[in-house]
Write a protein that holds these residues in place. Sequence first.
Motif, PDB file in Angstrom:
ATOM      1  N   ASP A  93      25.137  -0.879 -51.863  1.00  0.00           N
ATOM      2  CA  ASP A  93      25.162   0.381 -52.623  1.00  0.00           C
ATOM      3  C   ASP A  93      26.488   0.949 -52.042  1.00  0.00           C
ATOM      4  O   ASP A  93      27.069   1.595 -53.577  1.00  0.00           O
ATOM      5  N   GLY A  94      27.358  -0.443 -52.201  1.00  0.00           N
ATOM      6  CA  GLY A  94      28.968  -0.377 -52.889  1.00  0.00           C
ATOM      7  C   GLY A  94      29.427   0.658 -51.366  1.00  0.00           C
ATOM      8  O   GLY A  94      31.194   0.385 -51.796  1.00  0.00           O
ATOM      9  N   THR A  95      28.689   0.605 -50.654  1.00  0.00           N
ATOM     10  CA  THR A  95      29.915   2.301 -49.727  1.00  0.00           C
ATOM     11  C   THR A  95      30.595   1.275 -48.661  1.00  0.00           C
ATOM     12  O   THR A  95      31.402   1.727 -48.362  1.00  0.00           O
ATOM     13  N   LYS A  96      30.420   0.066 -48.346  1.00  0.00           N
ATOM     14  CA  LYS A  96      31.363  -0.541 -47.597  1.00  0.00           C
ATOM     15  C   LYS A  96      31.783  -2.068 -48.463  1.00  0.00           C
ATOM     16  O   LYS A  96      31.139  -2.165 -49.291  1.00  0.00           O
ATOM     17  N   GLY A  97      33.540  -1.900 -48.242  1.00  0.00           N
ATOM     18  CA  GLY A  97      33.940  -2.575 -48.710  1.00  0.00           C
ATOM     19  C   GLY A  97      35.484  -3.074 -48.776  1.00  0.00           C
ATOM     20  O   GLY A  97      35.626  -1.863 -48.033  1.00  0.00           O
ATOM     21  N   TYR A  98      35.994  -3.695 -49.364  1.00  0.00           N
ATOM     22  CA  TYR A  98      37.811  -3.496 -48.706  1.00  0.00           C
ATOM     23  C   TYR A  98      38.136  -4.101 -50.290  1.00  0.00           C
ATOM     24  O   TYR A  98      38.266  -3.574 -51.521  1.00  0.00           O
ATOM     25  N   CYS A  99      39.854  -2.714 -50.741  1.00  0.00           N
ATOM     26  CA  CYS A  99      40.854  -3.184 -51.055  1.00  0.00           C
ATOM     27  C   CYS A  99      40.983  -4.622 -51.351  1.00  0.00           C
ATOM     28  O   CYS A  99      41.819  -5.446 -50.906  1.00  0.00           O
ATOM     29  N   MET A 100      41.398  -5.351 -52.667  1.00  0.00           N
ATOM     30  CA  MET A 100      41.980  -6.566 -52.764  1.00  0.00           C
ATOM     31  C   MET A 100      43.333  -6.086 -53.070  1.00  0.00           C
ATOM     32  O   MET A 100      44.218  -7.714 -53.741  1.00  0.00           O
ATOM     33  N   ASN A 101      43.397  -4.862 -53.077  1.00  0.00           N
ATOM     34  CA  ASN A 101      45.029  -4.724 -53.982  1.00  0.00           C
ATOM     35  C   ASN A 101      46.409  -3.954 -52.818  1.00  0.00           C
ATOM     36  O   ASN A 101      46.247  -2.939 -52.929  1.00  0.00           O
ATOM     37  N   TYR A 102      45.328  -3.896 -51.042  1.00  0.00           N
ATOM     38  CA  TYR A 102      45.914  -3.080 -50.469  1.00  0.00           C
ATOM     39  C   TYR A 102      46.707  -2.491 -49.907  1.00  0.00           C
ATOM     40  O   TYR A 102      47.503  -1.278 -50.045  1.00  0.00           O
ATOM     41  N   SER A 103      47.545  -4.164 -50.499  1.00  0.00           N
ATOM     42  CA  SER A 103      49.584  -3.644 -49.967  1.00  0.00           C
ATOM     43  C   SER A 103      50.011  -2.993 -51.029  1.00  0.00           C
ATOM     44  O   SER A 103      51.565  -2.283 -51.207  1.00  0.00           O
ATOM     45  N   THR A 104      49.308  -2.741 -52.082  1.00  0.00           N
ATOM     46  CA  THR A 104      50.369  -2.518 -53.327  1.00  0.00           C
ATOM     47  C   THR A 104      49.066  -1.359 -54.531  1.00  0.00           C
ATOM     48  O   THR A 104      49.542  -0.784 -55.880  1.00  0.00           O
ATOM     49  N   ARG A 105      48.082  -0.880 -53.274  1.00  0.00           N
ATOM     50  CA  ARG A 105      46.777   0.135 -54.330  1.00  0.00           C
ATOM     51  C   ARG A 105      48.245   1.458 -54.480  1.00  0.00           C
ATOM     52  O   ARG A 105      49.172   1.962 -53.875  1.00  0.00           O
ATOM     53  N   PRO A 106      47.762   1.862 -55.158  1.00  0.00           N
ATOM     54  CA  PRO A 106      48.649   3.424 -56.470  1.00  0.00           C
ATOM     55  C   PRO A 106      48.417   4.503 -55.319  1.00  0.00           C
ATOM     56  O   PRO A 106      47.589   4.607 -54.112  1.00  0.00           O
ATOM     57  N   ALA A 107      48.846   5.172 -56.070  1.00  0.00           N
ATOM     58  CA  ALA A 107      49.066   6.236 -54.684  1.00  0.00           C
ATOM     59  C   ALA A 107      47.891   7.200 -54.821  1.00  0.00           C
ATOM     60  O   ALA A 107      47.700   7.575 -53.119  1.00  0.00           O
ATOM     61  N   VAL A 108      47.731   7.628 -55.796  1.00  0.00           N
ATOM     62  CA  VAL A 108      46.014   7.953 -55.130  1.00  0.00           C
ATOM     63  C   VAL A 108      44.827   7.766 -54.428  1.00  0.00           C
ATOM     64  O   VAL A 108      44.020   8.201 -53.298  1.00  0.00           O
ATOM     65  N   CYS A 109      44.827   6.081 -54.102  1.00  0.00           N
ATOM     66  CA  CYS A 109      44.158   5.603 -53.012  1.00  0.00           C
ATOM     67  C   CYS A 109      45.269   5.394 -51.689  1.00  0.00           C
ATOM     68  O   CYS A 109      44.235   5.359 -50.797  1.00  0.00           O
ATOM     69  N   ARG A 110      46.153   6.022 -51.525  1.00  0.00           N
ATOM     70  CA  ARG A 110      46.599   5.982 -50.007  1.00  0.00           C
ATOM     71  C   ARG A 110      46.627   7.397 -49.406  1.00  0.00           C
ATOM     72  O   ARG A 110      47.074   7.818 -48.651  1.00  0.00           O
ATOM     73  N   SER A 111      45.561   7.751 -50.708  1.00  0.00           N
ATOM     74  CA  SER A 111      45.760   9.534 -49.882  1.00  0.00           C
ATOM     75  C   SER A 111      44.267  10.388 -49.896  1.00  0.00           C
ATOM     76  O   SER A 111      43.735  11.510 -49.864  1.00  0.00           O
ATOM     77  N   PHE A 112      43.160   9.266 -50.174  1.00  0.00           N
ATOM     78  CA  PHE A 112      41.767   9.905 -49.876  1.00  0.00           C
ATOM     79  C   PHE A 112      41.849  10.340 -49.222  1.00  0.00           C
ATOM     80  O   PHE A 112      42.458  10.228 -48.327  1.00  0.00           O
ATOM     81  N   GLY A 113      41.508  11.687 -48.758  1.00  0.00           N
ATOM     82  CA  GLY A 113      40.803  12.362 -47.578  1.00  0.00           C
ATOM     83  C   GLY A 113      41.466  13.007 -47.442  1.00  0.00           C
ATOM     84  O   GLY A 113      41.670  14.202 -46.680  1.00  0.00           O
ATOM     85  N   VAL A 114      42.714  13.936 -48.376  1.00  0.00           N
ATOM     86  CA  VAL A 114      43.952  14.036 -48.520  1.00  0.00           C
ATOM     87  C   VAL A 114      42.547  15.342 -48.693  1.00  0.00           C
ATOM     88  O   VAL A 114      42.757  16.863 -48.239  1.00  0.00           O
ATOM     89  N   ALA A 115      42.495  15.834 -49.626  1.00  0.00           N
ATOM     90  CA  ALA A 115      41.103  16.660 -49.972  1.00  0.00           C
ATOM     91  C   ALA A 115      40.246  17.580 -48.710  1.00  0.00           C
ATOM     92  O   ALA A 115      39.425  18.770 -48.655  1.00  0.00           O
ATOM     93  N   ALA A 116      39.677  16.348 -47.479  1.00  0.00           N
ATOM     94  CA  ALA A 116      39.345  17.525 -46.680  1.00  0.00           C
ATOM     95  C   ALA A 116      39.883  17.164 -45.539  1.00  0.00           C
ATOM     96  O   ALA A 116      41.126  17.771 -45.644  1.00  0.00           O
ATOM     97  N   TYR A 117      39.227  19.093 -44.872  1.00  0.00           N
ATOM     98  CA  TYR A 117      40.071  19.484 -43.876  1.00  0.00           C
ATOM     99  C   TYR A 117      39.085  20.434 -42.806  1.00  0.00           C
ATOM    100  O   TYR A 117      37.652  20.276 -43.268  1.00  0.00           O
ATOM    101  N   ARG A 118      39.490  20.701 -42.379  1.00  0.00           N
ATOM    102  CA  ARG A 118      38.557  21.575 -40.789  1.00  0.00           C
ATOM    103  C   ARG A 118      38.827  22.857 -41.395  1.00  0.00           C
ATOM    104  O   ARG A 118      40.462  23.761 -41.832  1.00  0.00           O
ATOM    105  N   ASP A 119      37.978  24.170 -41.104  1.00  0.00           N
ATOM    106  CA  ASP A 119      36.819  24.871 -41.566  1.00  0.00           C
ATOM    107  C   ASP A 119      37.598  25.524 -39.959  1.00  0.00           C
ATOM    108  O   ASP A 119      37.771  25.184 -39.417  1.00  0.00           O
TER     109      ASP A 119
END
Length: 125
Positions: A93-119
Amino acid sequence: MNLNKEISKHIESIFEESAKTFSSYQLTKELPCLSGCGACCLSQEISASTSEMLPSAFRLLNDEGIERVEELLDELEGTPSKTCVFYHRNSEDGTKGYCMNYSTRPAVCRSFGVAAYRDKNGGKT
Ligand code: SF4
């Protein structure tokens, strides 16, 4: 050093700084990304600016050569609506995997999860 390389190096330094800030946020809020999860990379809504992809372009060119760059460009032109070309799926299903561009991934990818917070009850939102 040509101008594009200089810009790329500057962008990489910004990436490093933002990674520290984001890591600290994740630790403080106890909202770490799950190991091996690639769910965010499946989104077709992810976009990146040309300048933030410069480090990826230089890395690809230096590490993998012009043939690989041309291969990726062909892939992008042939399947423009698919998920990221740098994502390597490890599950059907693609939910498991990895980035082949990890060291130079763009800014948006470096902040996945920023939208998450605790209520107010401490639950993840
Ligand atoms: S560049 Fe890497 S982290 Fe970003 S969407 Fe593509 S595979 Fe995921």
